[in-house]
Design a protein around this motif. Structure first.
Motif, PDB file in Angstrom:
ATOM      1  N   PHE A   1       0.855  -1.345   0.175  1.00 39.67           N
ATOM      2  CA  PHE A   1       0.067   0.053   0.140  1.00 39.67           C
ATOM      3  C   PHE A   1       1.009   1.054  -0.337  1.00 39.67           C
ATOM      4  O   PHE A   1       0.605   2.587  -0.220  1.00 39.67           O
ATOM      5  CB  PHE A   1      -0.789  -0.301   1.207  1.00 39.67           C
ATOM      6  N   HIS A   2       2.184   1.408   0.325  1.00 40.56           N
ATOM      7  CA  HIS A   2       3.009   2.043   0.792  1.00 40.56           C
ATOM      8  C   HIS A   2       3.619   2.302  -1.042  1.00 40.56           C
ATOM      9  O   HIS A   2       3.481   4.184  -0.763  1.00 40.56           O
ATOM     10  CB  HIS A   2       3.794   2.078   1.853  1.00 40.56           C
ATOM     11  N   LYS A   3       4.209   1.509  -0.793  1.00 42.20           N
ATOM     12  CA  LYS A   3       4.884   1.722  -2.830  1.00 42.20           C
ATOM     13  C   LYS A   3       3.297   2.799  -3.607  1.00 42.20           C
ATOM     14  O   LYS A   3       3.507   2.897  -4.022  1.00 42.20           O
ATOM     15  CB  LYS A   3       4.395   0.132  -3.000  1.00 42.20           C
ATOM     16  N   ALA A   4       2.583   1.954  -3.597  1.00 41.17           N
ATOM     17  CA  ALA A   4       1.218   2.586  -4.167  1.00 41.17           C
ATOM     18  C   ALA A   4       1.071   3.590  -4.008  1.00 41.17           C
ATOM     19  O   ALA A   4       0.754   4.956  -5.176  1.00 41.17           O
ATOM     20  CB  ALA A   4      -0.543   1.922  -4.857  1.00 41.17           C
ATOM     21  N   ILE A   5       0.505   4.358  -2.979  1.00 34.54           N
ATOM     22  CA  ILE A   5       0.641   5.160  -2.576  1.00 34.54           C
ATOM     23  C   ILE A   5       1.634   6.817  -2.998  1.00 34.54           C
ATOM     24  O   ILE A   5       0.913   7.648  -3.545  1.00 34.54           O
ATOM     25  CB  ILE A   5       0.420   6.135  -0.983  1.00 34.54           C
ATOM     26  N   ALA A   6       2.433   6.595  -2.805  1.00 32.64           N
ATOM     27  CA  ALA A   6       4.191   6.781  -2.827  1.00 32.64           C
ATOM     28  C   ALA A   6       4.250   6.880  -4.383  1.00 32.64           C
ATOM     29  O   ALA A   6       4.613   7.978  -5.240  1.00 32.64           O
ATOM     30  CB  ALA A   6       5.522   6.261  -2.854  1.00 32.64           C
ATOM     31  N   ALA A   7       3.612   6.729  -5.533  1.00 37.05           N
ATOM     32  CA  ALA A   7       3.709   6.719  -6.192  1.00 37.05           C
ATOM     33  C   ALA A   7       2.755   6.992  -7.806  1.00 37.05           C
ATOM     34  O   ALA A   7       2.923   7.666  -8.588  1.00 37.05           O
ATOM     35  CB  ALA A   7       3.249   5.276  -7.190  1.00 37.05           C
ATOM     36  N   ASP A   8       1.885   7.552  -6.582  1.00 30.95           N
ATOM     37  CA  ASP A   8       0.615   8.727  -7.504  1.00 30.95           C
ATOM     38  C   ASP A   8       0.778  10.067  -6.412  1.00 30.95           C
ATOM     39  O   ASP A   8       0.170  10.069  -5.106  1.00 30.95           O
ATOM     40  CB  ASP A   8      -0.220   7.791  -6.971  1.00 30.95           C
ATOM     41  N   PRO A   9       1.147  11.141  -7.507  1.00 29.11           N
ATOM     42  CA  PRO A   9       1.047  12.362  -6.112  1.00 29.11           C
ATOM     43  C   PRO A   9      -0.252  12.651  -5.779  1.00 29.11           C
ATOM     44  O   PRO A   9      -0.505  13.704  -4.794  1.00 29.11           O
ATOM     45  CB  PRO A   9       1.784  13.455  -7.379  1.00 29.11           C
TER      46      PRO A   9
ATOM     47  N   ILE B   1      -5.923  -4.422   4.333  1.00 30.72           N
ATOM     48  CA  ILE B   1      -5.295  -5.762   5.179  1.00 30.72           C
ATOM     49  C   ILE B   1      -6.757  -6.880   5.750  1.00 30.72           C
ATOM     50  O   ILE B   1      -6.184  -7.525   5.454  1.00 30.72           O
ATOM     51  CB  ILE B   1      -4.462  -5.372   6.016  1.00 30.72           C
ATOM     52  N   SER B   2      -7.566  -6.274   5.810  1.00 30.15           N
ATOM     53  CA  SER B   2      -8.457  -7.038   6.064  1.00 30.15           C
ATOM     54  C   SER B   2      -8.964  -8.441   4.804  1.00 30.15           C
ATOM     55  O   SER B   2      -9.906  -9.430   4.704  1.00 30.15           O
ATOM     56  CB  SER B   2      -9.822  -6.642   6.126  1.00 30.15           C
ATOM     57  N   ALA B   3      -8.595  -8.136   3.809  1.00 34.16           N
ATOM     58  CA  ALA B   3      -8.931  -8.825   2.595  1.00 34.16           C
ATOM     59  C   ALA B   3      -8.407 -10.141   2.623  1.00 34.16           C
ATOM     60  O   ALA B   3      -6.947 -10.349   3.289  1.00 34.16           O
ATOM     61  CB  ALA B   3      -8.231  -8.309   1.366  1.00 34.16           C
ATOM     62  N   LYS B   4      -9.167 -11.385   2.907  1.00 34.55           N
ATOM     63  CA  LYS B   4      -8.533 -13.111   3.268  1.00 34.55           C
ATOM     64  C   LYS B   4      -7.964 -12.903   1.509  1.00 34.55           C
ATOM     65  O   LYS B   4      -7.205 -13.681   2.047  1.00 34.55           O
ATOM     66  CB  LYS B   4     -10.207 -13.429   3.011  1.00 34.55           C
ATOM     67  N   LYS B   5      -7.978 -12.968   0.863  1.00 36.47           N
ATOM     68  CA  LYS B   5      -6.935 -13.295  -0.489  1.00 36.47           C
ATOM     69  C   LYS B   5      -6.026 -11.962  -1.389  1.00 36.47           C
ATOM     70  O   LYS B   5      -7.061 -11.340  -0.840  1.00 36.47           O
ATOM     71  CB  LYS B   5      -8.075 -13.180  -2.076  1.00 36.47           C
TER      72      LYS B   5
END
Length: 83
Positions: A18-26, A48-52
């Protein structure tokens, strides 16, 4: 490469994917720094609550899209049960 510091939530730490995705989008990064720690916690817990793994990846994609559109918290979700 400089790693951007991205705040986590009130209960949950920021997961690496999630960190990587947020950091990649200004635009998402601007939204993330503007929302409250409790709102950040809701987004993190929703991811993070996703099971798959597929669901988690989709939640990251959908979450970033919603944040780009101005949504400050995940919609249609009961909320973080950990707070």
């Amino acid at each position: 490469m400089i790693k951007k510091k991205i705040a986590g939530g009130t209960v949950h730490r920021m997961p690496a994917d999630f960190h990587k995705a947020i950091a990649a989008d200004p635009k998402v990064m601007d939204m993330w720094t503007d929302i409250t720690p409790l709102a950040r916690n809701e987004w993190i817990c929703w991811v993070i609550s996703a099971k798959k793994d597929e669901t988690r990846a989709r939640r990251i994609t959908v979450g970033l899209d919603k944040m780009r559109k101005g949504m400050r918290r995940p919609c249609c979700w009961a909320g973080c049960p950990h707070r």
